[in-house]
Write a protein that holds these residues in place. Structure first.
Motif, PDB file in Angstrom:
ATOM      1  N   GLY A  48      -4.743  -2.853  -7.997  1.00 42.06           N
ATOM      2  CA  GLY A  48      -5.847  -3.535  -8.655  1.00 42.06           C
ATOM      3  C   GLY A  48      -5.640  -5.015  -8.871  1.00 42.06           C
ATOM      4  O   GLY A  48      -6.539  -5.703  -9.323  1.00 42.06           O
ATOM      5  N   LEU A  49      -4.467  -5.541  -8.552  1.00 41.17           N
ATOM      6  CA  LEU A  49      -4.212  -6.956  -8.754  1.00 41.17           C
ATOM      7  C   LEU A  49      -4.827  -7.746  -7.607  1.00 41.17           C
ATOM      8  O   LEU A  49      -4.652  -7.407  -6.451  1.00 41.17           O
ATOM      9  CB  LEU A  49      -2.715  -7.235  -8.855  1.00 41.17           C
ATOM     10  N   ASN A  50      -5.546  -8.821  -7.940  1.00 41.15           N
ATOM     11  CA  ASN A  50      -6.239  -9.555  -6.904  1.00 41.15           C
ATOM     12  C   ASN A  50      -5.860 -11.029  -6.843  1.00 41.15           C
ATOM     13  O   ASN A  50      -6.517 -11.804  -6.187  1.00 41.15           O
ATOM     14  CB  ASN A  50      -7.747  -9.399  -7.050  1.00 41.15           C
ATOM     15  N   ARG A  56      -2.033 -13.230  -6.793  1.00 40.04           N
ATOM     16  CA  ARG A  56      -0.578 -13.144  -6.936  1.00 40.04           C
ATOM     17  C   ARG A  56       0.057 -14.501  -6.687  1.00 40.04           C
ATOM     18  O   ARG A  56      -0.401 -15.273  -5.859  1.00 40.04           O
ATOM     19  CB  ARG A  56       0.009 -12.156  -5.935  1.00 40.04           C
ATOM     20  N   TYR A  59     -13.850 -14.291  -4.344  1.00 33.19           N
ATOM     21  CA  TYR A  59     -12.648 -14.369  -3.513  1.00 33.19           C
ATOM     22  C   TYR A  59     -12.690 -15.615  -2.648  1.00 33.19           C
ATOM     23  O   TYR A  59     -11.816 -15.852  -1.852  1.00 33.19           O
ATOM     24  CB  TYR A  59     -12.498 -13.108  -2.661  1.00 33.19           C
ATOM     25  N   MET A 106      -8.597 -10.789 -18.296  1.00 26.81           N
ATOM     26  CA  MET A 106      -7.787 -10.316 -17.177  1.00 26.81           C
ATOM     27  C   MET A 106      -6.561  -9.599 -17.705  1.00 26.81           C
ATOM     28  O   MET A 106      -6.259  -9.648 -18.895  1.00 26.81           O
ATOM     29  CB  MET A 106      -7.395 -11.484 -16.270  1.00 26.81           C
ATOM     30  N   TRP A 110      -9.151  -5.911  -3.173  1.00 23.64           N
ATOM     31  CA  TRP A 110      -8.267  -5.392  -4.201  1.00 23.64           C
ATOM     32  C   TRP A 110      -7.040  -4.785  -3.550  1.00 23.64           C
ATOM     33  O   TRP A 110      -7.126  -4.139  -2.523  1.00 23.64           O
ATOM     34  CB  TRP A 110      -8.967  -4.310  -5.023  1.00 23.64           C
ATOM     35  N   GLN A 166      -5.501  -9.589 -12.634  1.00 24.41           N
ATOM     36  CA  GLN A 166      -6.734  -8.905 -12.273  1.00 24.41           C
ATOM     37  C   GLN A 166      -7.787  -9.229 -13.313  1.00 24.41           C
ATOM     38  O   GLN A 166      -7.576  -9.008 -14.511  1.00 24.41           O
ATOM     39  CB  GLN A 166      -6.534  -7.391 -12.231  1.00 24.41           C
ATOM     40  N   THR A 172     -10.809  -8.352 -15.419  1.00 24.32           N
ATOM     41  CA  THR A 172     -11.295  -7.048 -15.853  1.00 24.32           C
ATOM     42  C   THR A 172     -12.662  -7.105 -16.520  1.00 24.32           C
ATOM     43  O   THR A 172     -13.346  -6.088 -16.608  1.00 24.32           O
ATOM     44  CB  THR A 172     -10.296  -6.387 -16.822  1.00 24.32           C
TER      45      THR A 172
END
Length: 154
Positions: A13-15, A17, A135, A95, A9, A84, A86
């Protein structure tokens, strides 16, 4: 020496981009970034993210909550879009999204809730079986819709 793993993270909190370059075809009559262009970019990136997280090419946009425009961009600016995850539902992934102008460093837009639904071959919501963000690319679908089911190189 042990290999360091990148943090899952970021500080905000953005995972996930991506970046876009504002070009002439992305402008409105005022010479600034057309909101529809930005929303198209966000929906496309959110769809790609949902496909990877749900392991299904048949992930579709179900809902986008209120869109808050805070600033703009002009031709030549670089835009960063962050997502992100959620919440995982039984058939869905929720998200949030943020878009920033990398040149001015201003936040352009926030969307608190984008919901994608995993569908089966008949277009019916289908349980995806996940409850955690990945991930890795281990959930990447192994079929191509345009040509039928085939095994992709693994």
């Amino acid at each position: 020496m042990a290999k360091q793993k990148a943090p899952a993270w970021s500080e905000d909190g953005l995972n996930f981009r991506t970046r876009k370059w504002v070009r002439p075809e992305d402008l409105n009559a005022n010479g600034s970034l057309f909101g529809g262009s930005l929303l198209k970019w966000i929906d496309e990136e959110a769809a790609i993210y949902a496909i990877v997280q749900l392991g299904n090419y048949r992930a579709v946009t179900k809902h986008i909550s209120e869109i808050n425009f805070e600033a703009s961009a002009v031709q030549g600016d670089l835009i960063e879009i962050g997502l992100q995850a959620t919440h995982f539902g039984n058939t869905s992934l929720t998200m949030r999204a943020v878009a920033r102008n990398m040149i001015t460093r201003k936040r352009i837009l926030t969307i608190e809730k984008i919901v994608f639904v995993s569908l089966d071959e008949d277009g019916v919501p289908s349980p995806h079986g996940y409850d955690k963000i990945t991930y890795d690319r281990d959930r990447m679908p192994t079929e191509r819709l345009a040509t039928g089911t085939i095994r992709l190189p693994g």
